[in-house]
Design an enzyme around this catalytic site. Structure first.
Site, PDB file in Angstrom:
ATOM      1  N   SER A  21      -0.033   6.270   3.255  1.00 41.92           N
ATOM      2  CA  SER A  21       0.356   7.287   4.230  1.00 41.92           C
ATOM      3  C   SER A  21       1.527   8.135   3.742  1.00 41.92           C
ATOM      4  O   SER A  21       2.389   7.669   2.990  1.00 41.92           O
ATOM      5  CB  SER A  21       0.730   6.631   5.558  1.00 41.92           C
ATOM      6  OG  SER A  21      -0.385   6.007   6.141  1.00 41.92           O
ATOM      7  N   GLN A  51       0.840  -1.198   0.000  1.00 44.77           N
ATOM      8  CA  GLN A  51       0.000   0.000   0.000  1.00 44.77           C
ATOM      9  C   GLN A  51       0.872   1.245   0.000  1.00 44.77           C
ATOM     10  O   GLN A  51       1.732   1.399   0.876  1.00 44.77           O
ATOM     11  CB  GLN A  51      -0.863   0.040   1.255  1.00 44.77           C
ATOM     12  CG  GLN A  51      -1.958  -0.991   1.342  1.00 44.77           C
ATOM     13  CD  GLN A  51      -2.569  -0.988   2.725  1.00 44.77           C
ATOM     14  OE1 GLN A  51      -2.181  -1.765   3.587  1.00 44.77           O
ATOM     15  NE2 GLN A  51      -3.517  -0.098   2.959  1.00 44.77           N
ATOM     16  N   SER A 101       4.595  -1.084   4.539  1.00 38.91           N
ATOM     17  CA  SER A 101       5.051  -2.426   4.915  1.00 38.91           C
ATOM     18  C   SER A 101       5.474  -3.215   3.684  1.00 38.91           C
ATOM     19  O   SER A 101       4.729  -3.320   2.713  1.00 38.91           O
ATOM     20  CB  SER A 101       3.932  -3.182   5.634  1.00 38.91           C
ATOM     21  OG  SER A 101       3.568  -2.543   6.826  1.00 38.91           O
ATOM     22  N   GLU A 120      -8.220  -3.929   5.420  1.00 38.55           N
ATOM     23  CA  GLU A 120      -7.107  -3.923   6.377  1.00 38.55           C
ATOM     24  C   GLU A 120      -7.616  -4.008   7.804  1.00 38.55           C
ATOM     25  O   GLU A 120      -7.043  -4.701   8.644  1.00 38.55           O
ATOM     26  CB  GLU A 120      -6.267  -2.671   6.188  1.00 38.55           C
ATOM     27  CG  GLU A 120      -5.061  -2.605   7.125  1.00 38.55           C
ATOM     28  CD  GLU A 120      -4.173  -1.405   6.856  1.00 38.55           C
ATOM     29  OE1 GLU A 120      -3.056  -1.376   7.407  1.00 38.55           O
ATOM     30  OE2 GLU A 120      -4.577  -0.500   6.107  1.00 38.55           O
ATOM     31  N   GLU A 168      -8.391   6.812  17.064  1.00 36.49           N
ATOM     32  CA  GLU A 168      -9.332   7.931  17.014  1.00 36.49           C
ATOM     33  C   GLU A 168     -10.159   7.898  15.723  1.00 36.49           C
ATOM     34  O   GLU A 168     -11.377   8.149  15.739  1.00 36.49           O
ATOM     35  CB  GLU A 168      -8.583   9.256  17.131  1.00 36.49           C
ATOM     36  CG  GLU A 168      -7.917   9.498  18.482  1.00 36.49           C
ATOM     37  CD  GLU A 168      -6.592   8.770  18.634  1.00 36.49           C
ATOM     38  OE1 GLU A 168      -6.015   8.830  19.730  1.00 36.49           O
ATOM     39  OE2 GLU A 168      -6.123   8.148  17.660  1.00 36.49           O
ATOM     40  N   SER A 208      -5.718   5.364  12.820  1.00 35.03           N
ATOM     41  CA  SER A 208      -5.509   5.402  14.265  1.00 35.03           C
ATOM     42  C   SER A 208      -6.784   5.036  15.018  1.00 35.03           C
ATOM     43  O   SER A 208      -7.885   5.010  14.471  1.00 35.03           O
ATOM     44  CB  SER A 208      -5.043   6.800  14.691  1.00 35.03           C
ATOM     45  OG  SER A 208      -6.098   7.729  14.497  1.00 35.03           O
TER      46      SER A 208
END
Length: 414
Positions: A139, A136, A171, A254, A377, A375
């Site tokens: 980010s 992926q 990753s 994911e 949150e 995250s």
């Protein structure tokens, strides 16, 4: 075929095939690490073994049990796929690897749902055989939890796209053949509307991968730099400007997968053995913490059944995956807390007692799962807004284009 007949046949096949392939049983009862710590050559060798195992499984009809036959699967449903996975866990010694999981359980299903017929023909067969691995490219340094803030640009040039930018926390990129990338294609649209998804070959000119050393010792994650990388429009995944929908599909897979790694990061039985070894299993505080881990481990197993019906219907993952992700992270945190109380100072120094210092790798690695796939949150916002119907969180950039929001964020305070 009955379930008992399937189990008998599959178990016998796995045991015989593992022995024939010469995979040594390397299980370490004290391995509680969340992320692996392997050198480059050893990690590549592990991936090569996974490729071999996947090819052999697929040829025998076990490699894609819940995939439709038209894509090379067996079309037998998610229940048998999960059942076979448990048999594998019992008898196959290969330790899981993030890149293989990302390819098989995140990117391949995304292409299957959203790719063109040409993309499905090109990518799905080699992915299901383990011949092609993909990571992926989501980010960025300025776009982690707020992924929609990403700034990697893709500019149309005739029938091609030219991509420039940086990705991070990727990753397995150092071993990947391809990457699923989300890029900014229209900076004058709101941030969620101006993105597009692509499939990018990582051997293309202008791609550079740099591993990142983690505090737990390994280099599972990478920075990926893209400098004028040119790809054809045929590698666009989904419509122009619909990259956010593609990203959400992959992230939902994911979040589901993040709660399926049942044998990663230390389990109740291993904690109990450690407590008994140190004579702390009768301590009331330790027993309370062990009970908490046991409860969360059972909840995770129960919750895995909640989305089976949707997956059997070949539907895209839902926000329930965020519930499972939250539960899984909570379980890892409970394991870490129990390990710290049980071990005390033995957690930071190897005293030679088996099964003690190894928990250090868990405590250092577990926080990574709290941000993987979004995250904690972000997960709670998803649950609140999409499952509970609560009002959306207030956003300072609402109504602004991505370019305007970036300019406002960069402006000095008045």
């Amino acid at each position: 075929m009955s379930l008992s007949e399937f189990e008998s046949r599959a178990r016998a096949w796995v045991v015989e095939t593992v022995a024939r392939l010469g995979f040594d049983r390397v299980d370490d009862p004290y391995d509680v690490a969340v992320f692996h710590d392997l050198g480059f050559d050893d990690e590549k060798a592990l991936l090569d073994q996974h490729r071999t195992w996947q090819r052999v499984k697929l040829d025998a009809g076990y490699g894609a049990l819940d995939w439709p036959e038209e894509f090379g699967g067996a079309g037998l449903g998610a229940d048998l796929a999960e059942f076979f996975a448990r048999i594998e866990n019992d008898h196959c010694p290969l330790r899981p690897h993030e890149l293989f999981s990302v390819t098989m359980h995140l990117i391949a299903p995304t292409i299957r749902l959203l790719g063109t017929e040409e993309q499905k023909r090109e990518f799905l067969p080699p992915m299901l055989r383990g011949d092609l691995l993909a990571c992926q490219l989501f980010s960025e340094p300025d776009a982690g939890s707020d992924l929609a803030n990403l700034g990697t640009r893709a500019v149309r040039d005739g029938d091609d796209w030219v991509i420039t930018g940086q990705k991070v926390w990727t990753s397995g990129a150092q071993f990947a053949d391809w990457g699923e990338l989300i890029a900014r294609t229209d900076p004058d649209q709101p941030k969620h509307a101006g993105m597009t998804a692509f499939l990018v070959p990582l051997d293309a000119p202008g791609v550079e991968v740099r591993p990142i050393r983690q505090m737990s010792g390994g280099s599972s994650f990478n920075e990926v730099f893209l400098d004028g990388v040119r790809i054809p429009d045929s590698l666009r995944l989904g419509d122009v400007g619909k990259g956010w929908s593609v990203a959400l599909t992959t992230l939902a897979f994911e979040r589901e997968g993040g709660s399926n790694t049942a044998n990663v990061g230390g389990q109740f039985d291993q904690l109990l053995d450690t407590a008994r070894t140190l004579g702390r299993d009768t301590d009331p505080r330790v027993r309370e913490l062990l009970a908490r881990v046991y409860l969360r481990q059972k909840l995770a197993q129960v919750d895995m059944l909640r989305d089976r019906q949707a997956r059997e219907a070949d539907a895209a993952p839902t926000a329930v995956g965020s519930v499972r992700k939250i539960q899984w992270v909570d379980k890892l945190a409970a394991v870490s807390e129990a390990a710290r109380i049980i071990l005390g100072r033995d957690l930071v120094a190897d005293t030679g007692v088996p099964g003690t210092f190894g928990w250090n790798a868990h405590v250092l690695g577990a926080p990574g799962y709290s941000i993987a796939g979004g995250s904690d949150e972000i997960q709670r916002n998803i649950v609140a807004e999409r499952l509970l119907g609560l009002p959306a969180e207030a956003r300072a950039d609402r109504g602004l284009t991505w370019r305007e929001a970036r300019a406002r964020a960069a402006a000095p305070p008045s």
